[in-house]
Scaffold this active site. Structure first.
Site, PDB file in Angstrom:
ATOM      1  N   ASP A 181       7.658 -62.025 107.847  1.00 15.20           N
ATOM      2  CA  ASP A 181       7.089 -62.931 106.852  1.00 15.20           C
ATOM      3  C   ASP A 181       8.081 -63.228 105.732  1.00 15.20           C
ATOM      4  O   ASP A 181       7.783 -63.990 104.816  1.00 15.20           O
ATOM      5  CB  ASP A 181       5.803 -62.321 106.272  1.00 15.20           C
ATOM      6  CG  ASP A 181       4.969 -63.324 105.485  1.00 15.20           C
ATOM      7  OD1 ASP A 181       5.019 -64.520 105.815  1.00 15.20           O
ATOM      8  OD2 ASP A 181       4.276 -62.913 104.533  1.00 15.20           O
ATOM      9  N   SER A 212       1.815 -68.159 102.498  1.00 13.43           N
ATOM     10  CA  SER A 212       1.599 -68.200 103.941  1.00 13.43           C
ATOM     11  C   SER A 212       0.130 -68.482 104.221  1.00 13.43           C
ATOM     12  O   SER A 212      -0.749 -67.884 103.597  1.00 13.43           O
ATOM     13  CB  SER A 212       1.992 -66.857 104.576  1.00 13.43           C
ATOM     14  OG  SER A 212       3.313 -66.510 104.241  1.00 13.43           O
ATOM     15  N   GLN A 260       4.596 -70.059 111.873  1.00 18.62           N
ATOM     16  CA  GLN A 260       3.824 -69.908 110.635  1.00 18.62           C
ATOM     17  C   GLN A 260       3.654 -71.259 109.961  1.00 18.62           C
ATOM     18  O   GLN A 260       4.561 -72.089 109.960  1.00 18.62           O
ATOM     19  CB  GLN A 260       4.546 -68.963 109.667  1.00 18.62           C
ATOM     20  CG  GLN A 260       3.829 -68.733 108.348  1.00 18.62           C
ATOM     21  CD  GLN A 260       4.660 -67.900 107.391  1.00 18.62           C
ATOM     22  OE1 GLN A 260       5.471 -68.442 106.648  1.00 18.62           O
ATOM     23  NE2 GLN A 260       4.473 -66.580 107.417  1.00 18.62           N
TER      24      GLN A 260
END
Length: 259
Positions: free
Chosen positions: A173, A198, A248
């Site tokens: 991430d 995110s 993502q």
């Protein structure tokens, strides 16, 4: 001496409450208003791994961040056994040797930041990151969305193979959303009006890894617009094998000012 990797391993050592119920904590030393998505991803994977035999390995994960988490409130993870089953060329880039670590680059500009940000900005890191073609952190130029970094846990570790997957999930991430910033010449640091987070995270694990060894994270952002940025990543080991793939979508928009 501080031990960021030890702190990270402790963070992932979530508490078992019942057979399939776990409780995770957030670091208390960071002035963050929401929980880091990678923490939730990794703690979730730890919870899942603790409910299956040690010879089972994860092959994919998908996460949705519906609401921001409060770092002051513990996170409860419940594992649902939906099915107990039993039964994939690396980019030519400079290697990690000779590249500056992200913390080293941050220390170079720490004195140009407000004092309230300086300590957390320059602290020792649990994940070592070396950018292949780094942009200026404060005054970035407009660049291609393709982005390559080398990353690994910042010291050798002796942990079970499953935890290496969890650590990779945590680090996956990091830097990914910034791929969608690059064509616009912005960073989270130089654009005070930028709001980013995110929104979801998907990861496919193609085999075992040792995340205290260098891995290449090759990222791009094929679309950014309407307040969102879509980002993809491929993770390779030093032998050039593709060991994980990531996708993502993130929120990227200007802060709305109140009239």
């Amino acid at each position: 001496m501080t031990d960021p990797v030890g702190d990270l391993l402790s963070l992932l050592d979530i508490e078992r409450l019942e057979l399939d119920l776990f409780r995770g904590q957030s670091p208390d030393e960071r002035a963050s208003q929401r929980v880091f998505g990678g923490q939730v991803i990794a703690q979730s994977l730890v919870a899942a791994y603790r409910t299956v035999p040690e010879d089972r390995t994860c092959h994919s994960l998908h996460a949705y961040f519906i609401r921001p988490g409060d770092p002051k409130v513990p996170i409860i993870y419940q594992v649902d056994h939906s099915r107990d089953g039993g039964s994939f060329t690396m980019p030519e880039v400079d290697g990690p040797d000779g590249l500056k670590d992200l913390r080293e680059r941050r220390l170079e500009i720490a004195d140009r930041l407000p004092e309230a940000l300086r300590e957390d900005f320059a602290r020792e890191r649990d994940i070592e990151i070396r950018d292949v073609a780094p942009l200026d952190l404060i005054h970035p130029e407009i660049a291609d969305d393709h982005h390559n970094i080398w990353f690994r846990v910042s010291r050798p570790i002796d942990v079970p193979p499953a935890l290496h997957h969890c650590l990779l999930a945590y680090a996956s991430d990091m830097a990914l959303l910034s791929s969608s910033y690059r064509p616009h010449g912005i960073t989270w640091l130089n654009h005070k009006e930028l709001m980013s987070a995110s929104l979801d995270h998907a990861m496919w694990l193609h085999g075992p890894i040792k995340f205290d060894e260098w891995h290449l994270y090759s990222m791009d952002s094929p679309f950014a617009g309407k307040g969102r940025g879509f980002n993809r990543g491929m993770i390779f080991n030093m032998a050039g094998d593709l060991v994980a793939s990531v996708a993502q979508e993130g929120l990227v928009r200007r802060l709305r000012t109140k009239d």
